[in-house]
Scaffold this motif. Structure first.
Motif, PDB file in Angstrom:
ATOM      1  N   ASN A   1     -55.289  92.119 107.801  1.00 58.52           N
ATOM      2  CA  ASN A   1     -55.708  92.853 106.618  1.00 58.52           C
ATOM      3  C   ASN A   1     -54.686  92.760 105.490  1.00 58.52           C
ATOM      4  O   ASN A   1     -54.638  93.603 104.609  1.00 58.52           O
ATOM      5  N   GLU A   2     -53.851  91.772 105.504  1.00 55.30           N
ATOM      6  CA  GLU A   2     -52.930  91.561 104.396  1.00 55.30           C
ATOM      7  C   GLU A   2     -53.424  90.490 103.440  1.00 55.30           C
ATOM      8  O   GLU A   2     -52.890  90.345 102.351  1.00 55.30           O
ATOM      9  N   SER A  22     -53.559  88.332  98.137  1.00 57.58           N
ATOM     10  CA  SER A  22     -52.632  89.165  98.891  1.00 57.58           C
ATOM     11  C   SER A  22     -52.882  90.626  98.541  1.00 57.58           C
ATOM     12  O   SER A  22     -52.824  91.007  97.370  1.00 57.58           O
ATOM     13  N   LEU A  23     -53.169  91.425  99.553  1.00 56.02           N
ATOM     14  CA  LEU A  23     -53.407  92.847  99.317  1.00 56.02           C
ATOM     15  C   LEU A  23     -52.114  93.611  99.114  1.00 56.02           C
ATOM     16  O   LEU A  23     -52.118  94.754  98.674  1.00 56.02           O
ATOM     17  N   ARG A  24     -51.003  93.002  99.450  1.00 59.93           N
ATOM     18  CA  ARG A  24     -49.708  93.657  99.225  1.00 59.93           C
ATOM     19  C   ARG A  24     -49.217  93.464  97.799  1.00 59.93           C
ATOM     20  O   ARG A  24     -48.669  94.386  97.189  1.00 59.93           O
TER      21      ARG A  24
END
Length: 367
Positions: A1-2, A22-24
């Motif tokens: 989930n990243e 990128s979810l970060r």
């Protein structure tokens, strides 16, 4: 989930491309430099003479993301050939870690399919339906010798299984012990093709016994007049646990490990608000359903499945709030921590072909 991956093609129909978000960091990256293995000895070959080549076409192919022997992989099956000569039964593997792709060597090919749905569980690939196909196939990956084989070859659905149409979905539920089959478009003569969901379409495929079972007594409202749909598991336990106080007896014949099991599925459904008006009018000069405006914001539905409580489906009533954001939503995805991401465009021009907006919905706060 990243990381979320997008497999897409420009509006000018150039080569297919793969991008990641990128979810970060919130940054996009265009993944370039993929190499094609012409004769891979192994499905995860380290062949050195790979050559740069465009990614395989994704024109109505079934797709799934999975991990094989520690490698992040996208699998593509079937779809239309790039030259337009018809459907194919090719299985392609795209390794995101090695930046290589190849056509999987798997003997005794199955029937070509377009708009089928598939999922990968415990080294097995499950393929369901497609345009003109009421059957399923299963391919097994032997991790010891790194070879693929078909173990189920175009097996027809049993008589009690309803017509699922095409472009539906196949979702692992109950910890991968079962596959939930979501109906797709039933009639491709309609432009665009429409589909409807109902309790009779809630069907589970059992992994161990390879049997289909209708889910009993699913209550509530289901989405209808759908011309586009995404669906995904958002929780391995019931999201609205406690909302229904009535208990039911555990169903008989459930596989071991499914007693007291429950799961929640989100269905994002794009539908035509004016279809009922067109169907109810007797005016011969009225527009056909294909001429009516199609919504650019999906409705979100929650399907709760349980073996001990009544299963139900309900509309989450978030569309009006989402429409105030004034974006055109193209697709959506879910994260393991019960968040939903809607991806779309700020453009008011339909099908302009870019994504520059993302809406994040926290289900814990909304429900």
């Amino acid at each position: 989930n990243e990381m979320i991956f997008f497999y897409w093609q420009d509006v000018d129909h150039g080569p297919f491309r793969l991008s990641s978000l990128s979810l970060r960091t919130g940054k996009w990256m265009d993944k370039k430099g993929f190499r094609k293995l012409k004769h891979p000895w192994s499905p995860l070959s380290v062949e050195l003479n790979a050559t740069k080549a465009p990614l395989p076409p994704h024109r109505g192919a079934a797709d799934t993301f999975c991990v094989i022997k520690g490698h992040r992989v996208i699998l593509l099956f079937g779809g239309m050939r790039l030259d337009g000569t018809g459907p194919t039964s090719d299985l392609h593997l795209i390794c995101l870690d090695m930046m290589k792709w190849w056509q999987v060597d798997i003997p005794n090919e199955v029937a070509p399919r377009v708009d089928a749905k598939m999922t990968f569980i415990d080294n097995r690939l499950y393929i369901f339906g497609g345009r003109g196909h009421e059957s399923y196939s299963i391919a097994n990956f032997d991790s010891n010798i790194e070879r693929w084989t078909w173990t189920v070859h175009d097996e027809p659905y049993p008589p009690h299984v309803p017509h699922f149409g095409f472009a539906g979905n196949a979702i692992p539920v109950y910890g991968g012990k079962q596959i939930l089959l979501i109906p797709g478009c039933a009639d491709e003569r309609l432009k665009p093709p429409y589909s409807n969901c109902s309790p009779s379409h809630v069907v589970l495929f059992d992994i161990a016994s390879q049997t289909f079972r209708k889910y009993n007594d699913v209550k509530g409202e289901f989405p209808t007049k759908i011309y586009g749909m995404n669906s995904f598991v958002v929780s391995s336990s019931r999201l609205l646990d406690g909302r229904l106080a009535v208990k039911t007896e555990t169903e008989e014949g459930l596989p071991e490990g499914m007693l007291n099991a429950c799961t929640s599925v989100i269905i994002a459904a794009w539908h035509d608000d004016e279809l009922d008006d067109h169907n109810s009018t007797d005016d011969e000069d009225s527009d056909s359903p294909s001429d009516s405006p199609l919504c650019d914001m999906p409705d979100l539905w929650l399907l709760n499945l349980s073996t001990t409580q009544p299963s139900d489906c309900c509309r989450l009533n978030l569309r009006e709030k989402l429409e105030s954001l004034e974006i055109t939503v193209a697709c959506c995805d879910a994260l393991a921590d019960r968040r939903i991401l809607l991806f779309g465009s700020s453009s008011t021009v339909p099908n302009e072909g870019f994504i520059d907006r993302c809406i994040e919905i926290d289900l814990e706060l909304q429900l």
